[in-house]
Design a protein around this motif. Sequence first.
Motif, PDB file in Angstrom:
ATOM      1  N   SER A 166      62.464  50.473 -16.285  1.00  0.00           N
ATOM      2  CA  SER A 166      62.916  49.489 -15.289  1.00  0.00           C
ATOM      3  C   SER A 166      64.054  48.642 -15.832  1.00  0.00           C
ATOM      4  N   GLY A 209      63.663  40.096  -8.463  1.00  0.00           N
ATOM      5  CA  GLY A 209      62.979  40.852  -7.415  1.00  0.00           C
ATOM      6  C   GLY A 209      63.162  42.348  -7.576  1.00  0.00           C
ATOM      7  N   THR A 234      60.989  43.631 -10.393  1.00  0.00           N
ATOM      8  CA  THR A 234      59.592  43.733  -9.965  1.00  0.00           C
ATOM      9  C   THR A 234      59.348  45.017  -9.181  1.00  0.00           C
ATOM     10  N   LEU A 250      50.233  44.716 -11.315  1.00  0.00           N
ATOM     11  CA  LEU A 250      51.394  44.552 -10.438  1.00  0.00           C
ATOM     12  C   LEU A 250      51.424  43.154  -9.828  1.00  0.00           C
ATOM     13  N   VAL A 274      52.867  40.853 -12.430  1.00  0.00           N
ATOM     14  CA  VAL A 274      54.323  41.003 -12.498  1.00  0.00           C
ATOM     15  C   VAL A 274      54.986  40.263 -11.340  1.00  0.00           C
ATOM     16  N   THR A 275      54.397  40.355 -10.147  1.00  0.00           N
ATOM     17  CA  THR A 275      54.948  39.664  -8.982  1.00  0.00           C
ATOM     18  C   THR A 275      54.899  38.152  -9.153  1.00  0.00           C
ATOM     19  N   GLN A 313      57.649  37.109 -11.388  1.00  0.00           N
ATOM     20  CA  GLN A 313      58.917  37.150 -10.654  1.00  0.00           C
ATOM     21  C   GLN A 313      59.068  35.933  -9.752  1.00  0.00           C
ATOM     22  N   GLN A 314      57.999  35.527  -9.082  1.00  0.00           N
ATOM     23  CA  GLN A 314      58.055  34.350  -8.222  1.00  0.00           C
ATOM     24  C   GLN A 314      58.312  33.089  -9.045  1.00  0.00           C
TER      25      GLN A 314
END
Length: 277
Positions: free
Chosen positions: A69, A200, A203, A257, A260-261, A264-265
């Motif tokens: 990624s 984003g 992610t 996941l 990870v989100t 990111q937020q």
Amino acid sequence: MKRLLPAWLWLVPFALVFVAFQLAPLGWIAISAFHVEGAWGLGHFREIAGSPFFRQAIGRSLEISLISSLLGLIIATLACHSLTRTSGPLRRWMIAFTNMTSNFAGVPLAFAFIILMGANGVLTIALQRVGLIDSFSLYSRNGLIVIYTWFQIPLGILLLFPAFEGLRAEWRDAASLLGAGRIAYWRHIGLPILRPALAGTLTILIANAMGAYATVYALVNTSYNLMTIRIANLVSGDLFLQPNLASALALVLVVLLAMVTLIQQWIVRRSHYVVER
């Protein structure tokens, strides 16, 4: 029709599909993960935590997903920057090519890489003959990182290109008039504005890599230990079927996941550009 029906009724078909194919399977997995031999408990999660085999699958999935990624994001960022500075047929051709390659995955992609970079692949033999590499295995960790990175790049370009298009030329000109060079412009203006889009996109790329199954299964079958391979093996194996354990492992994947989100937020909330907007 618009006068007779309220606006929310048009969302009913989407809501039904979303519930049937997203929420219902997720709910079944969440319930099944805690069902242990006719009772309820955390036995499956203790088995996953205590098994070196499952821990290896989780670690390898995270490692390959993060590396591919990040590589895909870097290459996609450079490609988007180049696309915004080009115009005409070349730009249209590159965008069309990116759209096409973003859908090129699964078994066809694995077969293409076997022909190109397999043990007797065209590119592998060519690089060996010129002395650039001694040996390369497409079916190893490095080989999987290469193929994962390949299908991350088109998706990253499609997600980042609108954000790069939003960078105005006036901002660069104003920064230049104030004495800012190229590095200073990207450090203080360009990258802070692009930070939410970059976070984003990263992610989504991690989620895309963590959930990849068809390509890696066609390439290495069950010889490489990854979470998706283990989940599929537990529900369709030849010897022992353990769907509840597979649900627990899938729930671990969902939690990873989700973490990870959340990260990111957190990055997005710290972006000054987003706060000021």
